[in-house]
Design a protein around this motif. Structure first.
Motif, mmCIF file in Angstrom:
data_model
loop_
_atom_site.group_PDB
_atom_site.id
_atom_site.type_symbol
_atom_site.label_atom_id
_atom_site.label_comp_id
_atom_site.label_asym_id
_atom_site.label_seq_id
_atom_site.Cartn_x
_atom_site.Cartn_y
_atom_site.Cartn_z
ATOM 1 N N GLU A 162 -3.517 1.831 0.441
ATOM 2 C CA GLU A 162 -4.721 1.033 0.561
ATOM 3 C C GLU A 162 -4.777 0.052 1.568
ATOM 4 O OE1 GLU A 162 -8.243 -1.102 -2.350
ATOM 5 O OE2 GLU A 162 -6.005 -0.248 -3.065
ATOM 6 N N GLU A 163 -3.750 -0.766 1.752
ATOM 7 C CA GLU A 163 -3.280 -1.596 2.713
ATOM 8 C C GLU A 163 -3.280 -1.284 4.086
ATOM 9 O OE1 GLU A 163 -0.222 -5.354 3.575
ATOM 10 O OE2 GLU A 163 -0.250 -4.277 1.456
ATOM 11 N N GLN A 209 -6.620 0.365 6.027
ATOM 12 C CA GLN A 209 -7.421 -0.482 6.253
ATOM 13 C C GLN A 209 -7.873 -0.248 7.911
ATOM 14 O OE1 GLN A 209 -6.872 -4.612 5.512
ATOM 15 N NE2 GLN A 209 -6.395 -4.222 3.467
ATOM 16 N N GLY A 210 -9.240 0.037 7.992
ATOM 17 C CA GLY A 210 -9.746 0.402 9.428
ATOM 18 C C GLY A 210 -9.550 1.904 9.677
ATOM 19 N N TYR A 211 -8.890 2.410 9.007
ATOM 20 C CA TYR A 211 -8.659 4.141 9.506
ATOM 21 C C TYR A 211 -10.091 4.890 9.285
ATOM 22 C CZ TYR A 211 -7.662 8.998 9.539
ATOM 23 O OH TYR A 211 -7.534 10.183 9.451
ATOM 24 N N ARG A 225 -9.808 4.144 -2.115
ATOM 25 C CA ARG A 225 -9.019 3.435 -1.528
ATOM 26 C C ARG A 225 -8.679 3.444 -0.091
ATOM 27 N NH1 ARG A 225 -4.623 1.528 -5.000
ATOM 28 N NH2 ARG A 225 -4.850 2.288 -7.188
ATOM 29 N N VAL A 226 -9.462 4.536 0.466
ATOM 30 C CA VAL A 226 -9.476 4.972 1.772
ATOM 31 C C VAL A 226 -10.780 5.165 2.210
ATOM 32 C CG1 VAL A 226 -8.473 6.298 3.920
ATOM 33 C CG2 VAL A 226 -6.971 6.067 1.602
#
Length: 334
Positions: A96-97, A100-102, A156-157
């Protein structure tokens, strides 16, 4: 617009990575396979991080434990079940971290129900596969847990345009052939009817995910997988035989994507990109499909998981697959 979640000239990994540093494995995945990153698995961490334990952690109300013979169903959740679940939750927290932004497709892997049935023992010692009723219970529990897992990954994504769900079924050819050993190892369990296999597989596939099946054994059952509803098949290109090509051709014609394993999963000299791409190019040519479809319908991968490789080789293998995938688009006729 392509009928596949990924763009042309895509590479990805099968799933497992060496070592115990999951954060580093995630960085490698996003760095080397940015067109189709995935959630890496690190079985070197021990009990519960292995393929069977990780998948068993998704089962709903069917706890498991480790015995000297392997994984077995238990009366209640214990240390082994908790360890497997903790590994997965920590991995998802790290993902999840990192994600981020993907934005783009994202792949997850999990051992499929038939491989689980051939590996997990019942409380009295027989393999689950020996009891059709137990198989049914496992499949229903797995379907519920898998749907929840896919939904969790979506949350999470959030930038994932589509979840590519890979079910690992290395044990499937043995299930169909009646060659899965009994728990004692002295006999073989009866073959399961192909339609039953397909029906059970189809029942666990959650809606909305692009489902592919990975099988790194010989005799990949293309027809069974297509009947079950899989939209892609992942396999080791070095195990393909000319006699397999009629079944492969039928699958390709039906729109099935091929994830072709083209570099070894263990440390070995890596050939140049043209040699790595050659199995895909030559297969396409022999089967008579237009070169223009090769780079979108075929995704290049290592032959199998990378758990037994060195970290440096794992990174290099993914890089070489990504480089070779571009060859499929740039000059597929050569």
């Amino acid at each position: 617009m392509s009928e596949y979640p990924w763009g042309e000239a895509t590479a990805t990994g099968v799933g497992s990575h060496p070592g115990e540093d999951h954060a580093e494995a995630v960085r490698v995945v996003f760095g080397e396979t940015p067109a189709l990153p995935y959630l890496p698995e690190l079985p070197a961490r021990g009990v519960g991080a292995d393929m069977i334990g990780r998948a068993a952690s998704l089962l709903v109300e069917l706890p498991v434990e480790v015995q000297p013979s392997g994984w077995r169903f238990a009366d209640r959740p214990g240390r082994d079940s908790k360890r497997a679940r903790d590994h997965l939750v920590r991995d998802l927290d790290g993902l999840e971290e990192a994600a981020q932004g993907y934005e783009g497709p994202f792949k997850i892997q999990v051992a499929g129900p038939w491989t689980l049935a051939g590996a997990i023992e019942l409380r009295h010692g027989d393999k689950t596969l020996a009891d059709p009723g137990a198989v049914r219970d496992l499949v229903e529990s797995f379907a519920e847990g898998l749907a929840a897992h896919v939904a969790d990954v979506r949350k999470r994504v959030p930038g994932a345009s589509e979840i590519v769900l890979q079910l690992d079924e290395p044990g499937l050819p043995a299930v169909l052939a009646g060659s899965v050993p009994t728990a004692s190892g002295f006999g073989r369990l009866p073959a399961v009817d192909a339609q039953v296999v397909a029906d059970r597989l189809g029942s666990v596939l959650p809606g909305g995910a692009f489902a592919i099946a990975h099988c790194c054994a010989r005799d990949v059952p293309f027809g069974v997988l297509r009947t079950a509803g899989f939209k892609g098949v992942s396999l080791d290109a070095s195990l393909l035989r000319r006699r397999d090509e009629d079944a492969i051709g039928e699958s390709i014609e039906a729109g099935t994507a091929l994830f072709l394993g083209v570099v070894p999963g263990l440390d070995a000299p890596l050939p140049d990109v043209g040699v790595v791409a050659r199995p895909a190019v030559e297969l396409w040519r022999r089967l008579g499909f237009p070169a223009s479809t090769l780079a979108s319908q075929v995704v290049l991968t290592p032959a199998c998981g990378l758990a037994g490789a060195s970290p440096a080789y794992a990174r290099a293998a993914l890089t070489r697959c990504a480089q070779a995938a571009r060859v499929l688009r740039e000059d597929p006729g050569e």
